[in-house]
Write a protein that holds these residues in place. Structure first.
Motif, PDB file in Angstrom:
ATOM      1  N   ILE A 288       0.838  -1.190   0.000  1.00  0.00           N
ATOM      2  CA  ILE A 288       0.000   0.000   0.000  1.00  0.00           C
ATOM      3  C   ILE A 288       0.877   1.244   0.000  1.00  0.00           C
ATOM      4  O   ILE A 288       1.879   1.294   0.719  1.00  0.00           O
ATOM      5  CB  ILE A 288      -0.926   0.022   1.249  1.00  0.00           C
ATOM      6  CG1 ILE A 288      -1.752  -1.262   1.346  1.00  0.00           C
ATOM      7  CG2 ILE A 288      -1.808   1.265   1.263  1.00  0.00           C
ATOM      8  CD1 ILE A 288      -2.769  -1.462   0.251  1.00  0.00           C
ATOM      9  N   LYS A 289       0.480   2.227  -0.771  1.00  0.00           N
ATOM     10  CA  LYS A 289       1.172   3.531  -0.845  1.00  0.00           C
ATOM     11  C   LYS A 289       2.663   3.358  -1.130  1.00  0.00           C
ATOM     12  O   LYS A 289       3.523   3.749  -0.357  1.00  0.00           O
ATOM     13  CB  LYS A 289       0.963   4.334   0.429  1.00  0.00           C
ATOM     14  CG  LYS A 289       1.363   5.798   0.258  1.00  0.00           C
ATOM     15  CD  LYS A 289       1.098   6.592   1.513  1.00  0.00           C
ATOM     16  CE  LYS A 289       1.602   7.991   1.339  1.00  0.00           C
ATOM     17  NZ  LYS A 289       2.944   8.194   1.823  1.00  0.00           N
ATOM     18  N   GLY A 290       2.924   2.768  -2.281  1.00  0.00           N
ATOM     19  CA  GLY A 290       4.318   2.616  -2.700  1.00  0.00           C
ATOM     20  C   GLY A 290       5.137   1.740  -1.785  1.00  0.00           C
ATOM     21  O   GLY A 290       6.321   1.969  -1.601  1.00  0.00           O
ATOM     22  N   ASN A 291       4.501   0.741  -1.183  1.00  0.00           N
ATOM     23  CA  ASN A 291       5.164  -0.218  -0.304  1.00  0.00           C
ATOM     24  C   ASN A 291       5.510   0.359   1.067  1.00  0.00           C
ATOM     25  O   ASN A 291       6.263  -0.240   1.818  1.00  0.00           O
ATOM     26  CB  ASN A 291       6.406  -0.811  -0.976  1.00  0.00           C
ATOM     27  CG  ASN A 291       6.735  -2.194  -0.478  1.00  0.00           C
ATOM     28  OD1 ASN A 291       5.889  -2.891   0.077  1.00  0.00           O
ATOM     29  ND2 ASN A 291       7.967  -2.610  -0.661  1.00  0.00           N
ATOM     30  N   ASP A 292       4.971   1.526   1.420  1.00  0.00           N
ATOM     31  CA  ASP A 292       5.180   2.081   2.755  1.00  0.00           C
ATOM     32  C   ASP A 292       4.398   1.289   3.793  1.00  0.00           C
ATOM     33  O   ASP A 292       4.778   1.230   4.965  1.00  0.00           O
ATOM     34  CB  ASP A 292       4.736   3.543   2.828  1.00  0.00           C
ATOM     35  CG  ASP A 292       5.665   4.468   2.057  1.00  0.00           C
ATOM     36  OD1 ASP A 292       6.791   4.065   1.721  1.00  0.00           O
ATOM     37  OD2 ASP A 292       5.249   5.616   1.799  1.00  0.00           O
ATOM     38  N   PHE A 293       3.274   0.704   3.371  1.00  0.00           N
ATOM     39  CA  PHE A 293       2.396  -0.049   4.268  1.00  0.00           C
ATOM     40  C   PHE A 293       2.114  -1.423   3.673  1.00  0.00           C
ATOM     41  O   PHE A 293       2.246  -1.613   2.465  1.00  0.00           O
ATOM     42  CB  PHE A 293       1.058   0.692   4.466  1.00  0.00           C
ATOM     43  CG  PHE A 293       1.207   2.009   5.147  1.00  0.00           C
ATOM     44  CD1 PHE A 293       1.087   2.109   6.531  1.00  0.00           C
ATOM     45  CD2 PHE A 293       1.471   3.158   4.419  1.00  0.00           C
ATOM     46  CE1 PHE A 293       1.228   3.332   7.165  1.00  0.00           C
ATOM     47  CE2 PHE A 293       1.613   4.386   5.040  1.00  0.00           C
ATOM     48  CZ  PHE A 293       1.495   4.472   6.421  1.00  0.00           C
ATOM     49  N   ARG A 294       1.696  -2.342   4.540  1.00  0.00           N
ATOM     50  CA  ARG A 294       1.313  -3.678   4.107  1.00  0.00           C
ATOM     51  C   ARG A 294      -0.067  -4.000   4.653  1.00  0.00           C
ATOM     52  O   ARG A 294      -0.421  -3.634   5.778  1.00  0.00           O
ATOM     53  CB  ARG A 294       2.296  -4.728   4.629  1.00  0.00           C
ATOM     54  CG  ARG A 294       3.725  -4.574   4.104  1.00  0.00           C
ATOM     55  CD  ARG A 294       3.807  -5.043   2.669  1.00  0.00           C
ATOM     56  NE  ARG A 294       5.116  -4.902   2.089  1.00  0.00           N
ATOM     57  CZ  ARG A 294       6.048  -5.834   2.057  1.00  0.00           C
ATOM     58  NH1 ARG A 294       5.837  -7.004   2.614  1.00  0.00           N
ATOM     59  NH2 ARG A 294       7.202  -5.617   1.480  1.00  0.00           N
ATOM     60  N   LEU A 295      -0.839  -4.688   3.838  1.00  0.00           N
ATOM     61  CA  LEU A 295      -2.176  -5.133   4.204  1.00  0.00           C
ATOM     62  C   LEU A 295      -2.244  -6.639   3.985  1.00  0.00           C
ATOM     63  O   LEU A 295      -2.009  -7.112   2.873  1.00  0.00           O
ATOM     64  CB  LEU A 295      -3.225  -4.439   3.328  1.00  0.00           C
ATOM     65  CG  LEU A 295      -4.670  -4.887   3.500  1.00  0.00           C
ATOM     66  CD1 LEU A 295      -5.198  -4.488   4.873  1.00  0.00           C
ATOM     67  CD2 LEU A 295      -5.537  -4.301   2.397  1.00  0.00           C
ATOM     68  N   ILE A 296      -2.530  -7.372   5.054  1.00  0.00           N
ATOM     69  CA  ILE A 296      -2.677  -8.828   4.963  1.00  0.00           C
ATOM     70  C   ILE A 296      -4.159  -9.146   4.987  1.00  0.00           C
ATOM     71  O   ILE A 296      -4.889  -8.676   5.857  1.00  0.00           O
ATOM     72  CB  ILE A 296      -1.963  -9.546   6.127  1.00  0.00           C
ATOM     73  CG1 ILE A 296      -0.477  -9.186   6.149  1.00  0.00           C
ATOM     74  CG2 ILE A 296      -2.166 -11.064   6.019  1.00  0.00           C
ATOM     75  CD1 ILE A 296       0.273  -9.734   7.347  1.00  0.00           C
ATOM     76  N   VAL A 297      -4.585  -9.948   4.015  1.00  0.00           N
ATOM     77  CA  VAL A 297      -5.989 -10.335   3.933  1.00  0.00           C
ATOM     78  C   VAL A 297      -6.100 -11.841   3.758  1.00  0.00           C
ATOM     79  O   VAL A 297      -5.177 -12.496   3.269  1.00  0.00           O
ATOM     80  CB  VAL A 297      -6.721  -9.625   2.766  1.00  0.00           C
ATOM     81  CG1 VAL A 297      -6.688  -8.115   2.941  1.00  0.00           C
ATOM     82  CG2 VAL A 297      -6.156 -10.027   1.420  1.00  0.00           C
TER      83      VAL A 297
END
Length: 85
Positions: free
Chosen positions: A44-53
């Motif tokens: 997320i946001k250029g790899n600044d954040f991660r979202l696990i689903v």
């Protein structure tokens, strides 16, 4: 929040997606990491954040398991983190 617009865009795209399996998801999101047949990590946001689903492909449901910064992601196990963490 720094990632708000990026998350909103992903949620919108997911809402109208028709993936039947992880391979179809990867065609759209080449940067996503498929951890298992159900678990996927989005950048997320250029790899600044991660979202696990976790994704139930047959039911067309996406469960948010975890969200955080890339640095926080490096401190967890994406395979075993669960909803309560």
């Amino acid at each position: 929040m720094q990632a708000e617009e990026s998350l909103k865009a992903l949620i919108y795209e997911v809402r109208y997606s028709e993936w039947n399996n992880a391979n179809e998801l990867k065609l759209k999101y080449g940067n996503a990491s498929v951890i298992s047949s159900k678990r996927v990590v989005f950048n997320i946001k250029g790899n600044d954040f991660r979202l696990i689903v976790d994704i139930e492909y047959k039911l067309k449901i996406v469960f948010i398991v975890w969200f955080g910064t890339h640095a926080e992601y490096d401190e967890i196990d994406a395979k075993t983190v669960n909803y309560e963490s």
